[in-house]
Design a protein around this motif. Structure first.
Motif, PDB file in Angstrom:
ATOM      1  N   HIS C 225     -25.781  -3.619  -1.810  1.00 12.41           N
ATOM      2  CA  HIS C 225     -25.242  -2.253  -1.375  1.00 12.41           C
ATOM      3  C   HIS C 225     -24.501  -2.516   0.147  1.00 12.41           C
ATOM      4  N   SER C 226     -25.028  -3.558   0.765  1.00 12.83           N
ATOM      5  CA  SER C 226     -24.213  -3.813   1.905  1.00 12.83           C
ATOM      6  C   SER C 226     -22.834  -4.400   1.626  1.00 12.83           C
ATOM      7  N   ASP C 227     -22.468  -4.924   0.657  1.00 13.89           N
ATOM      8  CA  ASP C 227     -21.007  -5.349   0.057  1.00 13.89           C
ATOM      9  C   ASP C 227     -20.266  -3.689  -0.433  1.00 13.89           C
ATOM     10  N   LEU C 228     -21.088  -2.891  -0.902  1.00 20.72           N
ATOM     11  CA  LEU C 228     -20.477  -1.482  -1.024  1.00 20.72           C
ATOM     12  C   LEU C 228     -20.103  -0.676   0.137  1.00 20.72           C
ATOM     13  N   PHE C 229     -21.029  -0.874   1.262  1.00 21.18           N
ATOM     14  CA  PHE C 229     -20.838  -0.331   2.408  1.00 21.18           C
ATOM     15  C   PHE C 229     -19.565  -0.980   3.193  1.00 21.18           C
ATOM     16  N   ALA C 230     -19.311  -2.265   3.140  1.00 18.77           N
ATOM     17  CA  ALA C 230     -18.257  -3.065   3.484  1.00 18.77           C
ATOM     18  C   ALA C 230     -16.913  -2.508   2.744  1.00 18.77           C
ATOM     19  N   MET C 231     -17.103  -2.200   1.703  1.00 18.15           N
ATOM     20  CA  MET C 231     -15.762  -1.531   0.852  1.00 18.15           C
ATOM     21  C   MET C 231     -15.350  -0.292   1.360  1.00 18.15           C
ATOM     22  N   ILE C 232     -16.207   0.373   1.916  1.00 17.52           N
ATOM     23  CA  ILE C 232     -15.913   1.732   2.748  1.00 17.52           C
ATOM     24  C   ILE C 232     -14.945   1.425   3.945  1.00 17.52           C
ATOM     25  N   GLY C 233     -15.356   0.313   4.702  1.00 11.90           N
ATOM     26  CA  GLY C 233     -14.270  -0.076   5.821  1.00 11.90           C
ATOM     27  C   GLY C 233     -13.020  -0.751   5.116  1.00 11.90           C
ATOM     28  N   THR C 234     -13.231  -1.228   4.079  1.00 15.12           N
ATOM     29  CA  THR C 234     -12.384  -1.828   3.556  1.00 15.12           C
ATOM     30  C   THR C 234     -11.042  -0.879   3.284  1.00 15.12           C
ATOM     31  N   LEU C 235     -11.557   0.247   2.439  1.00 18.66           N
ATOM     32  CA  LEU C 235     -10.472   0.970   1.878  1.00 18.66           C
ATOM     33  C   LEU C 235     -10.025   1.734   2.920  1.00 18.66           C
ATOM     34  N   TYR C 236     -10.740   2.416   3.993  1.00 19.12           N
ATOM     35  CA  TYR C 236     -10.074   3.032   4.872  1.00 19.12           C
ATOM     36  C   TYR C 236      -9.251   2.331   5.815  1.00 19.12           C
ATOM     37  N   LEU C 237      -9.413   1.210   6.055  1.00 20.29           N
ATOM     38  CA  LEU C 237      -8.350   0.230   6.528  1.00 20.29           C
ATOM     39  C   LEU C 237      -6.944   0.014   5.729  1.00 20.29           C
ATOM     40  N   TRP C 238      -7.274  -0.054   4.347  1.00 22.94           N
ATOM     41  CA  TRP C 238      -6.136  -0.139   3.471  1.00 22.94           C
ATOM     42  C   TRP C 238      -5.417   1.109   3.337  1.00 22.94           C
ATOM     43  N   MET C 239      -6.021   2.285   3.161  1.00 17.84           N
ATOM     44  CA  MET C 239      -5.406   3.541   2.839  1.00 17.84           C
ATOM     45  C   MET C 239      -4.654   4.104   4.064  1.00 17.84           C
ATOM     46  N   TYR C 240      -5.101   3.733   5.315  1.00 22.13           N
ATOM     47  CA  TYR C 240      -4.533   4.293   6.632  1.00 22.13           C
ATOM     48  C   TYR C 240      -3.696   3.323   6.975  1.00 22.13           C
ATOM     49  N   TRP C 241      -3.556   2.135   6.647  1.00 25.49           N
ATOM     50  CA  TRP C 241      -2.620   1.274   7.314  1.00 25.49           C
ATOM     51  C   TRP C 241      -1.067   1.693   7.451  1.00 25.49           C
ATOM     52  N   PRO C 242      -0.647   2.300   6.498  1.00 22.65           N
ATOM     53  CA  PRO C 242       0.619   3.136   6.902  1.00 22.65           C
ATOM     54  C   PRO C 242       0.642   3.886   8.054  1.00 22.65           C
ATOM     55  N   SER C 243      -0.433   4.674   8.347  1.00 23.34           N
ATOM     56  CA  SER C 243      -0.403   5.401   9.581  1.00 23.34           C
ATOM     57  C   SER C 243      -0.297   4.358  10.879  1.00 23.34           C
ATOM     58  N   PHE C 244      -1.047   3.340  10.706  1.00 20.76           N
ATOM     59  CA  PHE C 244      -1.180   2.426  11.834  1.00 20.76           C
ATOM     60  C   PHE C 244       0.104   2.088  12.258  1.00 20.76           C
ATOM     61  N   ASN C 245       0.757   1.479  11.127  1.00 22.77           N
ATOM     62  CA  ASN C 245       2.132   0.687  11.434  1.00 22.77           C
ATOM     63  C   ASN C 245       3.279   1.723  11.885  1.00 22.77           C
ATOM     64  N   SER C 246       3.014   3.304  11.621  1.00 22.14           N
ATOM     65  CA  SER C 246       4.078   4.257  11.869  1.00 22.14           C
ATOM     66  C   SER C 246       3.773   4.897  12.908  1.00 22.14           C
ATOM     67  N   ALA C 247       2.467   4.701  13.413  1.00 25.31           N
ATOM     68  CA  ALA C 247       1.945   5.756  14.454  1.00 25.31           C
ATOM     69  C   ALA C 247       2.667   5.932  15.831  1.00 25.31           C
ATOM     70  N   ILE C 248       3.199   4.968  16.246  1.00 25.00           N
ATOM     71  CA  ILE C 248       3.911   4.951  17.542  1.00 25.00           C
ATOM     72  C   ILE C 248       5.514   4.623  17.273  1.00 25.00           C
ATOM     73  N   SER C 249       5.939   4.688  16.246  1.00 23.98           N
ATOM     74  CA  SER C 249       7.307   4.412  15.833  1.00 23.98           C
ATOM     75  C   SER C 249       8.161   5.496  16.308  1.00 23.98           C
ATOM     76  N   GLU C 250       9.328   5.571  16.533  1.00 26.93           N
ATOM     77  CA  GLU C 250      10.210   6.601  16.810  1.00 26.93           C
ATOM     78  C   GLU C 250      10.037   7.983  15.614  1.00 26.93           C
TER      79      GLU C 250
END
Lengths: 467, 467, 467
Positions: C225-250
């Protein structure tokens, strides 16, 4: 005959060369095809300043990015966390649920960008993509995630990648027929995503029928915490469904309306799900399977009509009915389908996507047929159904007829496509596990030793308790 | 007397007919009332093109949907995942926490759309709804989720549905008095949501006092993974709180400012929570209860003032204080309330919502009273406090007085309303469990057999280890 | 010598006075500094109406809040849930992972608002903040979360707070050198966040080398189950990374483009990660460590170039390569670094952030050097690289050179800064645990008694099974 559970001696589940080969092949193909075909659309291209002048836009905020990006991210969460975690309810298949869903969706969105791009965004030999394409690719993959629900725990990752390749292709063809040839409205995909995806998956699982699946019956249930993980998936699907149904609607009122209708339908659906979950059990206790799944049927069932003038109370009625239909389906239909029709539907997608998808198509047809200029306003009427150009003279009742035709086409495509793909997946090449090893992460995943766990040890007495 | 734990022989917890009846009754009523009253507001209606012309808007992006929808979705997550998972900390009440929260919120938002609609969006006999109504409905339900925290594990789902019906009604009345009659500002709901919701819940739990609750003491704690599930709730509440406090503020600077103030207050709150959690324990170790809850007090306490010119350092100070107050509350006040005042507050909402809510009301009153045209600018001053029409001549200090009056009204409404509702819930009709069966999902839920679990088996030695 | 595991007799891990002191000191300093320096920027200030007139804006929707707030919230989720849960994979360090990450990030964002504010938003003696500052503060803290990954489980919360203080300071200096002095583009932070953060953390962990870490080897793994908890972290990083890289662009095309490129890169990365995870293991089974981490390398590696005209297929190629590099790193490099270079890297940040960060810097330099007016359009070219004022005459190839210089500066700053901070953290004052107590929540947290758990009991036979 030692430890057949782990090695799957009856079948060769060894993935070491086959899986990497498929993944790398698929991905290299994507790179080549993207290199040849895919470019940025005008709103993502660095020439945007010129574009703005041409389109007479005064502000960057008019870029489609700002109309759709928040919805896109919600949809993205639904595909990867929503579907992924919804399927973690099995006690020993959490890695497979969330991991294989991740794999197939990550591949599927690339292939969908191409397939949908050729049909809808192809200009002067290039596919021009923007945020709307990303949403549509996620949508397309959503139908694969749905089909995955039917075969969850019974297929190898290679089979899933093959299925994704074919299903995305067929999805794009079906979508083209509906949206372009029949000129059907289906912004939230009751037909294109849910009906198509579910019947496709059900056909595949029918063809892959495993007569001895009873052998892994002990692993088909949940444990306490796996049910809580699954609720993460449920809630994200439920909460973000208004974004799903409104994500690609027209700017302005249509997006706004689609979100409200979906919100209402889903709220009603929860209450009837709870009511029937309690009512259909002797002990009157609630069943997590229903709460995790049937509560979502209301979102499926307004997928076509949410952007129309369904009205909030209309949405409540749809949600009301679908909570009942879906819960009753879980209690009575799923066992029937398995025992009589040999359809082994792990997640019960028949109840969550197939039936509500059909209802959604019908509700959409009725809502369209009932449309009048009075209800929509003169301009709103034309805008809502895109009655322009060739379709200038189409009447609401004709539109309703075409909507109904869309359901039939989706069904036919799903059954035929599912049969074809099922036959391919049945070939003894893809490394699926033996019946007694189904629903077991240990087949394709390194599983932490010291917790192969309570549930597991119980049935594996010859394994020492501490490694 | 065999297995009283499972069957709750002392009390009849059988839900099979009562729960479905209430759910269906409630939902049918919603459909009828929505049918009579609820329609799309102008920005969600298909006549939007005409509306745009009338309002002289040049672009669809001016639709309120684009100003508020992202915040709405964040608030939606807070209500369903935030509150739901925050309450999963109990070792054997995760299904109830997340499932009953789901149920009551899904019903509550519908009833809130009606109640708040009659008070605030009623035009020519119809309630016209848009995205702001959805947010307000979620807010209203938030106050019920708070009250649920006090009685968590001790009530039946029927009781929760009844409480929701009444609490939403009273919430709407109280909100109307504050916002319309007293002309009070409370965008993030320190008074209307937190103070009202918490004291309402505390009154209810006082009246439902269970003298023998000690009998289920062993189930009132957490296990390792239930604490991690609860952290999902905590973090989503914490992260999205800036959206909560800014969601219904005026367009532009007010939304922007409210988000920044909330962000600052919450950040400070984490540090003082950690400091006092460690300081107040002999062993100096951190307590998950504090980290899960007291870190959020900073968001509650700027609920009224976040959209005002509280300034970032003002927010830090508020957060600083509330982390301390809330943590101290958990350590000293909760045991005191239970032993002396017979207030059994499962989640400690007194520390997380009641006290910080009161502080938030006071901070709001002070911030309003301290407002000047210099700080806000001439136009900003009028806009921030809506000093127009009847209120054109109201001064900041008078406004501060009315803000303070708002706290008192909320308190009175909560205590009176809670007493009434508590009395109704005390009737022996609603199927609540006996004291020894509290905090136990098995009473109302089908629980997976093979894990009724480590924690459980320990105290149930007569149950065989493998089913 | 009784129960050394719990009390850490070898070292004094007693936090009761030290941790509160540091927290309160840090926070009081923040309040004072915020009081002196921090004010609302013009778009969050109540004078906004006047500002609007001056800037000739016609609508509130032009407020930067509406361009960036959705991305901000996504980034916020990545920092607190993404990084927090990604690190919960350890079987007995979930509280520390998510709780200490919460603590250091909550402090770090405040200090980052000040440090970055002095460098970038300082006007007439005040730091004027808005939503972009909040994003940048989250970004800065992201680099601390990364470094935390290297020392996870081996440090006290005090050490983390000290490290945060210094690392945020150095981050801001390095960022100033890159963005302002070298005029380098790095919107998604391949250099400033990932390269800097990772090599900083690796240097710190090198200096804090623990020769006897083998003693807690049994706790360095995961449970199911700790591996499943970690997957929550993984997926949110993966899904929202487009926002991360675009957040402060023009505004406009740059944000749009950055999101698309990141989406593509991440999708490709998943497939090569799966391919190599299977290929590099004898049994051909997938390893959760790779799926949890290497799938994210594609987001890191387009951090610099995502807002440039990298093109979708260029992004696929970068993601393709980084999935391979990162997975190979986990299999071969991490053990090598530990055994030969004495770098104990708990989460493998070398593979997830350091190498992909370097690749990202190089890809950015190449993409910049390859830019032409033809590709970007005349205006787009100037806007994309901000070739105005002093930089009016800078050519793409020169820009590429400066980009490359940015990598070197980040590396040097990270190594020097990490050495300094590592030396400070090595002082025997901060209450870190003995080697045999590493990766164990019980040292700094109250842990629920009855589940110190399966995993734990196994190695603690003298502890009675039921408390």
């Amino acid at each position: 005959m030692e430890r057949p559970r782990h090695q799957g001696m009856a079948k060769n589940t060894y993935m070491r060369w086959r899986l990497p080969l498929v993944c790398l092949l698929w991905e290299v193909a994507m790179i080549v095809l993207f290199g040849v075909f895919v470019r940025f659309g005008p709103e993502a291209d660095a020439h945007w300043e010129e574009e703005k002048r041409e389109m007479n836009l005064t502000s960057d905020i008019e870029n489609d990015f700002y109309f759709r990006y928040p919805s896109f991210q919600d949809v993205h969460v639904m595909i990867f966390v929503g579907f992924g975690f919804l399927m973690t309810f099995l006690k020993r298949y959490g890695f497979g649920a969330v991991g294989f869903n991740f794999l197939l969706a990550a591949f599927g969105i690339q292939w969908a960008l191409l397939m949908q791009g050729w049909f809808h965004s192809f200009k002067s030999g290039k596919i021009l993509i923007g945020v709307e394409n990303l949403i549509n690719a996620d949508f397309c993959v959503g139908s694969v995630c749905i089909a995955f629900g039917a075969i969850l725990g019974k297929t190898s990752p290679i089979q899933l990648l093959i299925m994704t390749l074919f299903q995305v292709t067929l999805f794009a063809v079906n979508e083209y027929i509906l949206l372009n040839l029949l000129h059907v409205k289906d912004a939230g995909g009751s037909m294109t995503i849910h009906t198509f995806g579910a019947y496709f998956g059900l056909t595949v699982t029918r063809i892959l029928y495993r007569p001895n699946l009873e052998q892994s019956k002990d692993k088909q249930g949940s444990v306490y915490h796996s049910d809580l993980f699954a609720m993460i998936g449920t809630l994200y699907l439920w909460m973000y469904w208004p974004s799903f149904n409104s994500a690609i609607s027209e700017h302005g009122d249509a997006q706004h309306r689609a979100a409200i209708n979906t919100y209402c339908s889903l709220a009603a659906c929860v209450l009837t799900t709870v009511a029937f979950s309690s009512m259909l059990q002797k002990k009157g206790k609630l069943d997590m399977v229903h709460i995790q799944n049937a509560t979502l049927a209301g979102g499926v069932a307004v997928g076509t009509s949410a952007e129309m003038m369904l009205t909030p109370y209309g949405s409540l009625i749809v949600g009301f009915i679908c909570g009942i239909v879906s819960t009753v389906g879980y209690v009575y239909l799923t066992p029937f389908l398995e025992s009589r029709l040999h359809i082994q539907d792990t997640c019960g997608i028949h109840n969550l996507h197939a039936l509500p998808g059909l209802i959604g198509g019908i509700v959409g047809a009725i809502t369209a047929a009932a449309a009048t200029e009075d209800i929509y306003g003169k301009e709103g009427f034309i805008k809502a159904f895109d009655f322009t150009g060739t379709y200038q003279t189409r009447t609401p009742s004709v539109q309703g007829g075409f909507q109904a035709a869309g359901i039939v086409v989706s069904l036919v495509m799903a059954l035929a496509g599912g049969a074809l793909v099922g036959a391919i997946l049945k070939l003894p090449l893809w490394g699926d596990a033996a019946a007694e090893n189904c629903f077991e992460d240990g087949v394709y995943w390194e599983v932490p030793e010291d917790e192969e766990s309570d549930a597991y040890h119980m049935h594996n007495p010859d394994k020492p308790a501490s490694p």
